[in-house]
Scaffold this motif. Structure first.
Motif, PDB file in Angstrom:
ATOM      1  N   SER A 100      -2.790  46.948   6.061  1.00 47.76           N
ATOM      2  CA  SER A 100      -2.029  47.435   4.900  1.00 47.76           C
ATOM      3  C   SER A 100      -0.592  46.926   4.938  1.00 47.76           C
ATOM      4  CB  SER A 100      -2.052  48.963   4.845  1.00 47.76           C
ATOM      5  OG  SER A 100      -3.375  49.438   4.842  1.00 47.76           O
ATOM      6  N   TYR A 101      -0.463  45.663   5.222  1.00 49.70           N
ATOM      7  CA  TYR A 101       0.854  45.054   5.360  1.00 49.70           C
ATOM      8  C   TYR A 101       1.653  45.211   4.071  1.00 49.70           C
ATOM      9  CZ  TYR A 101       4.398  41.859   7.010  1.00 49.70           C
ATOM     10  OH  TYR A 101       5.581  41.324   7.442  1.00 49.70           O
ATOM     11  N   PRO A 102       2.859  45.781   4.167  1.00 51.10           N
ATOM     12  CA  PRO A 102       3.655  46.011   2.953  1.00 51.10           C
ATOM     13  C   PRO A 102       4.298  44.727   2.436  1.00 51.10           C
ATOM     14  CG  PRO A 102       4.874  46.727   4.879  1.00 51.10           C
ATOM     15  CD  PRO A 102       3.519  46.281   5.372  1.00 51.10           C
ATOM     16  N   MET A 103       4.403  44.633   1.146  1.00 49.80           N
ATOM     17  CA  MET A 103       5.033  43.496   0.482  1.00 49.80           C
ATOM     18  C   MET A 103       5.949  44.005  -0.613  1.00 49.80           C
ATOM     19  SD  MET A 103       4.259  40.431   1.381  1.00 49.80           S
ATOM     20  CE  MET A 103       3.193  39.683   2.543  1.00 49.80           C
ATOM     21  N   ASN A 104       6.847  43.148  -1.042  1.00 49.22           N
ATOM     22  CA  ASN A 104       7.638  43.485  -2.217  1.00 49.22           C
ATOM     23  C   ASN A 104       6.696  43.651  -3.397  1.00 49.22           C
ATOM     24  OD1 ASN A 104      10.118  43.343  -0.926  1.00 49.22           O
ATOM     25  ND2 ASN A 104      10.295  41.143  -1.275  1.00 49.22           N
ATOM     26  N   PRO A 105       7.010  44.546  -4.304  1.00 49.82           N
ATOM     27  CA  PRO A 105       6.132  44.753  -5.457  1.00 49.82           C
ATOM     28  C   PRO A 105       5.977  43.479  -6.300  1.00 49.82           C
ATOM     29  CG  PRO A 105       7.782  46.488  -5.327  1.00 49.82           C
ATOM     30  CD  PRO A 105       8.158  45.446  -4.320  1.00 49.82           C
ATOM     31  N   ALA A 106       4.780  43.244  -6.741  1.00 54.62           N
ATOM     32  CA  ALA A 106       4.503  42.161  -7.699  1.00 54.62           C
ATOM     33  C   ALA A 106       4.237  42.844  -9.033  1.00 54.62           C
ATOM     34  CB  ALA A 106       3.297  41.346  -7.248  1.00 54.62           C
ATOM     35  N   HIS A 159      -7.318  30.957   5.674  1.00 58.15           N
ATOM     36  CA  HIS A 159      -6.502  29.747   5.720  1.00 58.15           C
ATOM     37  C   HIS A 159      -5.018  29.995   5.452  1.00 58.15           C
ATOM     38  CE1 HIS A 159     -10.597  28.225   5.419  1.00 58.15           C
ATOM     39  NE2 HIS A 159     -10.127  27.225   6.122  1.00 58.15           N
ATOM     40  N   SER A 160      -4.628  31.234   5.344  1.00 57.43           N
ATOM     41  CA  SER A 160      -3.217  31.554   5.078  1.00 57.43           C
ATOM     42  C   SER A 160      -2.387  31.633   6.362  1.00 57.43           C
ATOM     43  CB  SER A 160      -3.105  32.894   4.349  1.00 57.43           C
ATOM     44  OG  SER A 160      -3.408  33.963   5.231  1.00 57.43           O
ATOM     45  N   HIS A 161      -3.019  31.751   7.475  1.00 56.74           N
ATOM     46  CA  HIS A 161      -2.379  31.942   8.781  1.00 56.74           C
ATOM     47  C   HIS A 161      -1.713  33.308   8.901  1.00 56.74           C
ATOM     48  CE1 HIS A 161      -3.417  27.915   9.826  1.00 56.74           C
ATOM     49  NE2 HIS A 161      -2.823  27.474   8.749  1.00 56.74           N
ATOM     50  N   PHE A 162      -1.875  34.146   7.895  1.00 59.34           N
ATOM     51  CA  PHE A 162      -1.331  35.498   7.958  1.00 59.34           C
ATOM     52  C   PHE A 162      -1.960  36.274   9.106  1.00 59.34           C
ATOM     53  CE2 PHE A 162      -1.723  40.023   6.909  1.00 59.34           C
ATOM     54  CZ  PHE A 162      -0.388  40.361   6.835  1.00 59.34           C
ATOM     55  N   TRP A 165      -0.514  35.339  12.438  1.00 63.83           N
ATOM     56  CA  TRP A 165       0.807  35.928  12.588  1.00 63.83           C
ATOM     57  C   TRP A 165       0.698  37.420  12.892  1.00 63.83           C
ATOM     58  CZ3 TRP A 165       3.066  39.845   9.790  1.00 63.83           C
ATOM     59  CH2 TRP A 165       4.404  40.100  10.086  1.00 63.83           C
ATOM     60  N   LEU A 166      -0.180  38.124  12.166  1.00 64.25           N
ATOM     61  CA  LEU A 166      -0.329  39.561  12.368  1.00 64.25           C
ATOM     62  C   LEU A 166      -0.836  39.859  13.785  1.00 64.25           C
ATOM     63  CD1 LEU A 166      -0.131  42.373  11.116  1.00 64.25           C
ATOM     64  CD2 LEU A 166      -2.479  42.093  10.324  1.00 64.25           C
ATOM     65  N   LYS A 167      -1.826  39.112  14.249  1.00 65.21           N
ATOM     66  CA  LYS A 167      -2.349  39.326  15.603  1.00 65.21           C
ATOM     67  C   LYS A 167      -1.268  39.087  16.651  1.00 65.21           C
ATOM     68  CE  LYS A 167      -7.067  38.188  14.352  1.00 65.21           C
ATOM     69  NZ  LYS A 167      -8.083  37.159  14.311  1.00 65.21           N
ATOM     70  N   MET A 168      -0.465  38.041  16.463  1.00 68.65           N
ATOM     71  CA  MET A 168       0.621  37.770  17.408  1.00 68.65           C
ATOM     72  C   MET A 168       1.654  38.890  17.366  1.00 68.65           C
ATOM     73  SD  MET A 168       1.180  33.595  17.226  1.00 68.65           S
ATOM     74  CE  MET A 168       2.802  33.866  16.627  1.00 68.65           C
ATOM     75  N   SER A 169       1.975  39.376  16.183  1.00 68.44           N
ATOM     76  CA  SER A 169       2.956  40.461  16.055  1.00 68.44           C
ATOM     77  C   SER A 169       2.457  41.740  16.712  1.00 68.44           C
ATOM     78  CB  SER A 169       3.231  40.745  14.571  1.00 68.44           C
ATOM     79  OG  SER A 169       3.843  39.636  13.979  1.00 68.44           O
ATOM     80  N   LEU A 170       1.182  42.070  16.510  1.00 66.50           N
ATOM     81  CA  LEU A 170       0.613  43.278  17.114  1.00 66.50           C
ATOM     82  C   LEU A 170       0.567  43.154  18.630  1.00 66.50           C
ATOM     83  CD1 LEU A 170      -2.253  44.034  14.580  1.00 66.50           C
ATOM     84  CD2 LEU A 170      -0.098  45.280  14.842  1.00 66.50           C
ATOM     85  N   GLU A 171       0.197  41.979  19.121  1.00 67.62           N
ATOM     86  CA  GLU A 171       0.141  41.749  20.563  1.00 67.62           C
ATOM     87  C   GLU A 171       1.535  41.838  21.171  1.00 67.62           C
ATOM     88  OE1 GLU A 171      -1.352  41.359  24.222  1.00 67.62           O
ATOM     89  OE2 GLU A 171      -2.531  41.601  22.402  1.00 67.62           O
ATOM     90  N   SER A 172       2.521  41.275  20.506  1.00 61.27           N
ATOM     91  CA  SER A 172       3.898  41.329  20.982  1.00 61.27           C
ATOM     92  C   SER A 172       4.398  42.774  21.029  1.00 61.27           C
ATOM     93  CB  SER A 172       4.784  40.486  20.072  1.00 61.27           C
ATOM     94  OG  SER A 172       6.125  40.573  20.461  1.00 61.27           O
TER      95      SER A 172
END
Length: 177
Positions: A100-106, A159-162, A165-172
């Motif tokens: 549920s990664y937050p983003m700026n509203p679209a 294919h977004s690499h998101f 990035w998320l897995k690396m952030s959670l692991e960190s």
């Protein structure tokens, strides 16, 4: 969906409707959408007891439903797995899968106002380029999600690499605790 359909079939995420047809415009059920996400994740085993009143071990989406519940993609005791899955629900399942990664509203979709239950998920999908609108100003969150749409959403996320990035952030974050 010229790239996503062959990719999904090759990876075993989605199956063709015949030896020569995929039927990309065929609507998906809620069970099918969860099954595609489940297969994309390697069809892992779930260790939970069945929380659903309407999901039986004989259902083709049984393992996917349990896994989705365990991962937080779905809550509640009624899945309605054979009911059509909306575009909004499909995006919400993927958004929840992505923590549920937050983003700026679209706010460019007139049919997904900030009060919509799908607004956060659609904003995430839009900014991450997981999904686009059906027009410049509409997303059609209540329309049936087709086979081509869900495999394209998954393909775009893959294919977004998101997720990397998320897995690396959670692991960190775990390592710094």
């Amino acid at each position: 969906f010229a790239l996503s359909v062959p990719w999904a079939v090759e990876k075993g995420i989605a199956k063709p409707s015949s030896k020569t047809k995929f039927s990309p415009n065929e609507p998906c059920t809620r069970g099918q959408v969860l099954t595609y996400i489940y297969r994309w994740n390697g069809s892992p085993k779930s260790s939970i007891k069945n929380p659903f009143k309407d999901v039986k071990p004989s259902d083709s989406f049984y393992n996917a439903a349990l896994w989705a519940y365990e991962k937080g993609l779905f809550k509640g005791s009624t899945l309605n797995g054979n009911a059509p899955c909306t575009r909004g629900d499909a995006i919400e399942f993927l958004w929840k899968y992505a923590n549920s990664y937050p983003m700026n509203p679209a706010d460019n979709f007139t049919d997904v106002p900030r009060t919509s239950k799908y607004h956060s998920a659609v904003s995430w999908a839009y900014w991450m380029r997981i999904a686009t609108g059906t027009t410049q100003t509409t997303f059609e969150p209540d329309s049936d999600c087709t086979k081509a749409q869900i495999v394209t959403f998954i393909y775009n996320l893959e294919h977004s690499h998101f997720m990397d990035w998320l897995k690396m952030s959670l692991e960190s974050a775990r390592q710094s605790e």
